[in-house]
Design a protein around this motif. Structure first.
Motif, mmCIF file in Angstrom:
data_model
loop_
_atom_site.group_PDB
_atom_site.id
_atom_site.type_symbol
_atom_site.label_atom_id
_atom_site.label_comp_id
_atom_site.label_asym_id
_atom_site.label_seq_id
_atom_site.Cartn_x
_atom_site.Cartn_y
_atom_site.Cartn_z
ATOM 1 N N PHE A 72 -22.532 -67.855 7.660
ATOM 2 C CA PHE A 72 -22.025 -66.656 8.345
ATOM 3 C C PHE A 72 -22.905 -65.448 8.079
ATOM 4 C CE2 PHE A 72 -18.485 -69.498 7.701
ATOM 5 C CZ PHE A 72 -17.925 -69.529 8.958
ATOM 6 N N PHE B 60 -17.103 -64.399 8.367
ATOM 7 C CA PHE B 60 -16.579 -65.478 7.531
ATOM 8 C C PHE B 60 -15.062 -65.534 7.646
ATOM 9 C CE2 PHE B 60 -15.286 -66.698 3.069
ATOM 10 C CZ PHE B 60 -15.548 -68.048 3.225
ATOM 11 N N MET C 221 -13.998 -66.807 11.277
ATOM 12 C CA MET C 221 -14.202 -68.223 11.554
ATOM 13 C C MET C 221 -14.293 -68.494 13.058
ATOM 14 S SD MET C 221 -14.224 -70.485 8.985
ATOM 15 C CE MET C 221 -14.508 -70.055 7.278
ATOM 16 N N GLY C 222 -14.946 -67.612 13.782
ATOM 17 C CA GLY C 222 -15.100 -67.822 15.212
ATOM 18 C C GLY C 222 -13.784 -68.080 15.920
ATOM 19 N N ARG C 223 -12.869 -67.152 15.866
ATOM 20 C CA ARG C 223 -11.550 -67.205 16.514
ATOM 21 C C ARG C 223 -10.582 -68.195 15.847
ATOM 22 N NH1 ARG C 223 -10.864 -69.264 21.017
ATOM 23 N NH2 ARG C 223 -12.824 -70.369 21.178
ATOM 24 N N HIS C 224 -11.057 -68.976 14.902
ATOM 25 C CA HIS C 224 -10.167 -69.963 14.296
ATOM 26 C C HIS C 224 -9.718 -69.564 12.899
ATOM 27 C CE1 HIS C 224 -11.840 -72.973 17.340
ATOM 28 N NE2 HIS C 224 -10.591 -72.756 17.639
ATOM 29 N N PHE D 45 -7.304 -67.849 11.718
ATOM 30 C CA PHE D 45 -5.891 -68.046 11.396
ATOM 31 C C PHE D 45 -5.618 -69.488 10.961
ATOM 32 C CE2 PHE D 45 -1.806 -69.650 12.973
ATOM 33 C CZ PHE D 45 -0.956 -68.931 12.162
ATOM 34 N N TYR D 46 -6.142 -70.442 11.725
ATOM 35 C CA TYR D 46 -5.888 -71.852 11.419
ATOM 36 C C TYR D 46 -6.534 -72.258 10.104
ATOM 37 C CZ TYR D 46 -4.500 -71.932 16.290
ATOM 38 O OH TYR D 46 -3.887 -71.672 17.477
ATOM 39 N N VAL D 47 -7.819 -71.905 9.951
ATOM 40 C CA VAL D 47 -8.542 -72.336 8.751
ATOM 41 C C VAL D 47 -7.907 -71.733 7.496
ATOM 42 C CG1 VAL D 47 -10.746 -72.253 7.541
ATOM 43 C CG2 VAL D 47 -10.701 -72.663 10.004
ATOM 44 N N TRP D 48 -7.635 -70.414 7.547
ATOM 45 C CA TRP D 48 -7.124 -69.777 6.329
ATOM 46 C C TRP D 48 -5.686 -70.162 6.037
ATOM 47 C CZ3 TRP D 48 -10.846 -68.984 3.393
ATOM 48 C CH2 TRP D 48 -12.060 -68.513 3.868
ATOM 49 N N THR D 49 -4.891 -70.408 7.080
ATOM 50 C CA THR D 49 -3.532 -70.902 6.815
ATOM 51 C C THR D 49 -3.588 -72.259 6.121
ATOM 52 O OG1 THR D 49 -2.918 -69.885 8.904
ATOM 53 C CG2 THR D 49 -1.261 -71.227 7.842
ATOM 54 N N ALA D 50 -4.441 -73.140 6.643
ATOM 55 C CA ALA D 50 -4.552 -74.482 6.054
ATOM 56 C C ALA D 50 -4.967 -74.385 4.580
ATOM 57 C CB ALA D 50 -5.564 -75.315 6.836
ATOM 58 N N ASN E 14 -15.643 -73.632 14.126
ATOM 59 C CA ASN E 14 -15.328 -73.507 12.695
ATOM 60 C C ASN E 14 -13.994 -74.121 12.305
ATOM 61 O OD1 ASN E 14 -17.612 -72.047 11.581
ATOM 62 N ND2 ASN E 14 -17.013 -70.447 13.024
ATOM 63 N N ILE F 79 -11.371 -77.310 8.252
ATOM 64 C CA ILE F 79 -10.137 -77.814 7.632
ATOM 65 C C ILE F 79 -10.354 -79.222 7.081
ATOM 66 C CG2 ILE F 79 -7.728 -78.442 8.143
ATOM 67 C CD1 ILE F 79 -7.706 -76.128 10.140
ATOM 68 N N THR G 19 -2.113 -79.620 6.869
ATOM 69 C CA THR G 19 -3.436 -79.193 7.351
ATOM 70 C C THR G 19 -3.782 -79.924 8.647
ATOM 71 O OG1 THR G 19 -4.513 -80.844 5.963
ATOM 72 C CG2 THR G 19 -4.348 -78.627 5.076
ATOM 73 N N ILE H 195 -2.065 -78.075 11.422
ATOM 74 C CA ILE H 195 -2.727 -76.793 11.692
ATOM 75 C C ILE H 195 -4.052 -77.022 12.415
ATOM 76 C CG2 ILE H 195 -3.770 -74.763 10.603
ATOM 77 C CD1 ILE H 195 -1.722 -75.076 8.357
#
Lengths: 68, 167, 250
Positions: free
Chosen positions: A3, A9, A12-15, A17-22, C56, C60, C114, C117
């Motif tokens: 990044f 960072f 996450m390229g619009r994602h 929310f998903y990555v950090w929630t996981a 990205n 996950i 995960t 998600i």
């Protein structure tokens, strides 16, 4: 580092929310297990120490044996 | 190993084997229900009942996607190499929806050639690649770069479609 | 080899020996676990390239796959302990079942959460009842069943054997999870990491994934050992060695 900036960072390229929630949920679950593990370890040790102190006290004062 | 233990080992292994066989039989009998979707081959061959709600899955045929500019209506053909039919859908397609990629659609089979979808899901394969690598491969005209031209890795693969007898 | 294994087995079967030797291992394994897990996750999150299709969101994978794989491997280990507990009535095996189940259940839950998600931005849905997802949910329930059996039966030895039977029988489900994407058509893709052929991932993604996987295994091992040690102390609480052990270290 892939990044270009810290904001990138996080995003996450619009994602983001998903990555950090996981990652967040997983971390929370793992930490819960670690806390439970430490708690159980302390509890067991404290309990056994208490029991052995009690028994020692009983051995050292034979009079107490009758009263208990 | 003494006798008692040997006996116990036999009992445990027997229980596991028995249960394993029972589970295997049940799963084979329920094969149709466990499969998430019907493949184009099953649709074309008449195995899938017309007029019923079901899921279908296959690879989106290249250049088959037609969008209505006025409405959000979209139609495209899906195939598994052994048959093809058209899926009609109204709504926003998932990000990963691409020609040549796998999808699973939920809806009603109107006829042997037409499926009306209520929901379209993108299936992705197990290949991961960095974007630059993929571009480089495409420019070099590498056969692996473009999935659609490659192996039919979708749905019932070769080893299964040959032997499996459903119904 | 066989004799060596047999000797090892008898030694580890003694709670006291187990307690002492794992006490010597843990100061080494803990930092190793934290380092590998940290390295794998940071590498995967910040340094690995994005995927050409998923961008990205695929990051996950660096928890999803290791958690799922550790949950499956942990269940097999619990099944082996279950077999030993049932056939040889070994106390240590009963203790291991009890030590593995909670974190195994957590890992199965992490894999499911995960996965959900990750599924939303890639598939377009949080959940479908396909073979892989459903069998993984059953794995979580089996873990919870083992925990529930342990708690429901008061006598620890009987509880150990009952849980052992469920652990052994449940291994069937591990096989189903593993092959579910090959036996049935599902929304879930096939496996990326392959033992016999080349993995379908370039090294700059695969390396952090494998490191993270090692990290999850090590963390699992640490948590299991610490929990097993607590359980050993508790079950042997009347033994002299336990009393001495605890009075030495204040």
């Amino acid at each position: 580092m892939y990044f270009e900036s810290f904001a990138d960072f996080l995003e996450m390229g619009r994602h983001g929310f998903y990555v950090w929630t996981a990652y967040g949920v997983s971390l929370a679950l793992i930490v819960t297990n670690l806390v439970a593990m430490v708690h159980r370890r302390r509890q067991v040790r404290a309990e056994i120490r208490r029991a052995s102190r009690r028994e020692e006290a009983v051995e050292n004062h034979p009079r107490n044996e009758q009263s208990s | 190993m003494n006798k008692v233990r040997k006996q116990r080992l036999m009992v445990v292994l027997g229980v596991v084997a028995g249960l394993g066989i029972a589970v295997a039989l049940a799963l084979t009998a329920l094969q149709d229900n466990i499969n998430l979707f019907y493949t184009p081959e099953q649709i074309v061959s008449g195995e899938a009942p017309v007029g019923r709600k079901m899921r279908v899955g296959g690879l989106v045929v290249e250049d088959s996607v037609q969008r209505d500019p006025e409405t959000l209506e979209v139609s495209f053909a899906i195939t598994d190499g052994n048959g093809a039919f058209t899926v009609h859908y109204q709504g926003i397609l998932p990000d990963l929806f691409r020609e040549g990629q796998g999808i699973v659609a939920n809806g009603t089979l109107v006829s042997r050639e037409n499926f009306q979808a209520k929901e379209v899901l993108a299936k992705h394969d197990e290949e991961y690649m960095a974007p630059e690598v993929q571009e480089a491969l495409e420019q070099a005209g590498h056969p692996g770069a473009n999935k659609s031209g490659g192996k039919p890795e979708y749905g019932d693969s070769d080893e299964k479609s040959g032997s499996a007898s459903y119904q | 080899m066989w004799n060596w294994l047999k000797k090892w087995y008898h030694k580890l079967g003694s709670p006291r020996y187990f307690y002492e030797i794992t006490g010597a291992w843990l100061p080494w394994v803990w930092p190793l676990a934290v380092l590998t897990l940290g390295a794998g996750l940071v590498w995967g999150l910040a340094f690995a390239p994005p995927d050409y299709q998923q961008g990205n969101s695929y990051r996950i994978i660096f928890i999803h796959v290791p958690a799922a794989s550790a949950a499956l491997l942990g269940y097999v280990a619990m099944g082996v302990a279950g077999l030993v507990a049932l056939v040889w009535r070994m106390k240590m095996a009963e203790i291991m079942i009890k030590a593995i189940a909670p974190f195994g259940a957590t890992l199965a839950a992490i894999a499911l959460i995960t996965g959900a998600i990750w599924g939303k931005p890639t598939w377009g849905t949080w959940w479908v009842w396909d073979a892989r997802l459903t069998s993984m949910l059953i794995l979580l329930f089996l873990y919870l069943g083992v925990i529930a059996l342990q708690n429901a039966i008061t006598d620890p030895r009987q509880a150990g054997r009952a849980a052992g039977l469920l652990a052994v029988v449940g291994v069937i489900n591990v096989v189903i999870v593993k092959y579910s994407v090959q036996w049935w058509n599902s929304l879930h893709q096939g496996s990326t990491i392959r033992m016999t052929e080349e993995s379908t991932m370039p090294p700059e993604m695969l390396t952090p994934l494998l490191i993270s996987m090692a990290g999850f295994y090590l963390l699992f091992a640490c948590i299991v050992l610490v929990n097993a040690r607590s359980e050993v102390l508790w079950r042997e609480r009347r033994a002299n060695w336990v009393r001495r052990e605890l009075s030495n270290v204040l």
